[in-house]
Design a protein around this motif. Structure first.
Motif, PDB file in Angstrom:
ATOM      1  N   ALA A  33      37.507  19.349  17.696  1.00  0.00           N
ATOM      2  CA  ALA A  33      36.834  20.104  18.480  1.00  0.00           C
ATOM      3  C   ALA A  33      36.903  21.782  18.053  1.00  0.00           C
ATOM      4  N   MET A  34      36.043  22.542  18.335  1.00  0.00           N
ATOM      5  CA  MET A  34      35.977  23.871  18.053  1.00  0.00           C
ATOM      6  C   MET A  34      35.819  24.556  19.545  1.00  0.00           C
ATOM      7  N   GLY A  35      36.370  25.927  19.554  1.00  0.00           N
ATOM      8  CA  GLY A  35      36.060  26.687  20.507  1.00  0.00           C
ATOM      9  C   GLY A  35      36.138  28.136  20.628  1.00  0.00           C
ATOM     10  N   TRP A  36      35.696  28.865  21.403  1.00  0.00           N
ATOM     11  CA  TRP A  36      35.573  30.359  21.170  1.00  0.00           C
ATOM     12  C   TRP A  36      36.134  30.986  22.574  1.00  0.00           C
ATOM     13  N   PHE A  37      37.228  31.915  22.212  1.00  0.00           N
ATOM     14  CA  PHE A  37      37.915  32.408  23.389  1.00  0.00           C
ATOM     15  C   PHE A  37      37.592  34.132  23.175  1.00  0.00           C
ATOM     16  N   ARG A  38      38.012  34.681  24.174  1.00  0.00           N
ATOM     17  CA  ARG A  38      37.665  36.290  24.009  1.00  0.00           C
ATOM     18  C   ARG A  38      38.850  36.865  24.866  1.00  0.00           C
ATOM     19  N   GLN A  39      39.104  38.126  24.305  1.00  0.00           N
ATOM     20  CA  GLN A  39      40.067  39.071  24.795  1.00  0.00           C
ATOM     21  C   GLN A  39      39.602  40.414  24.927  1.00  0.00           C
ATOM     22  N   ALA A  40      39.485  40.900  26.340  1.00  0.00           N
ATOM     23  CA  ALA A  40      39.162  42.441  26.693  1.00  0.00           C
ATOM     24  C   ALA A  40      40.508  42.935  26.503  1.00  0.00           C
ATOM     25  N   PRO A  41      40.300  44.447  26.459  1.00  0.00           N
ATOM     26  CA  PRO A  41      41.397  45.398  26.543  1.00  0.00           C
ATOM     27  C   PRO A  41      42.192  45.278  27.772  1.00  0.00           C
ATOM     28  N   GLY A  42      43.694  45.005  27.583  1.00  0.00           N
ATOM     29  CA  GLY A  42      44.365  44.860  28.755  1.00  0.00           C
ATOM     30  C   GLY A  42      44.539  43.784  29.610  1.00  0.00           C
TER      31      GLY A  42
END
Length: 124
Positions: A33-42
């Motif tokens: 499987a493959m995934g996408w994650f994200r991280q916003a500042p703080g």
């Protein structure tokens, strides 16, 4: 060793679209499987979308459901994230990740290889 390289990020106005791509170095990625994650500042890294090994099953975070589509091209060892109707709150660094298993997961610990990330900035 699997290397993942994201591309396609950038600056876009609210309501616009972007297509992120993730290129994998090893053909073995096609069985996971493959995934996408994200991280916003703080903020902590959060799940966005995942696709199983065959591409027949996908899963999305509620915050992006209906606006985002994940897909994979096994012949080209790539995974894509089509993002439409972007909002300022979608601004973050987006990471591609390879799953430990063939089924979809929204848990970061079930992914063992990560890309460097690509910045997505949505202006209001």
């Amino acid at each position: 060793q699997v290397q993942l390289v994201e591309s396609g990020g950038g600056l876009v106005q609210a309501g616009g679209s972007l297509r992120l791509s993730c290129a994998a170095s090893a053909r073995t990625f096609t069985t996971y499987a493959m995934g996408w994650f994200r991280q916003a500042p703080g903020k902590e890294r959060e799940f966005v979308a995942a696709i199983n090994w065959s591409g027949g099953s996908t899963y999305y975070a509620d915050s992006v459901k209906g606006r985002v589509t994940i897909s994979r091209d096994k012949a080209k060892n790539t995974v894509h994230l089509q993002m439409n109707s972007l909002k300022p709150e979608d601004t973050a660094v987006y990471y591609c990740a390879k799953g430990r298993y063939y089924t979809v997961s929204y848990y970061a610990y079930e992914y063992d290889y990560w890309g460097q990330g690509t910045q997505v900035t949505v202006s209001s």
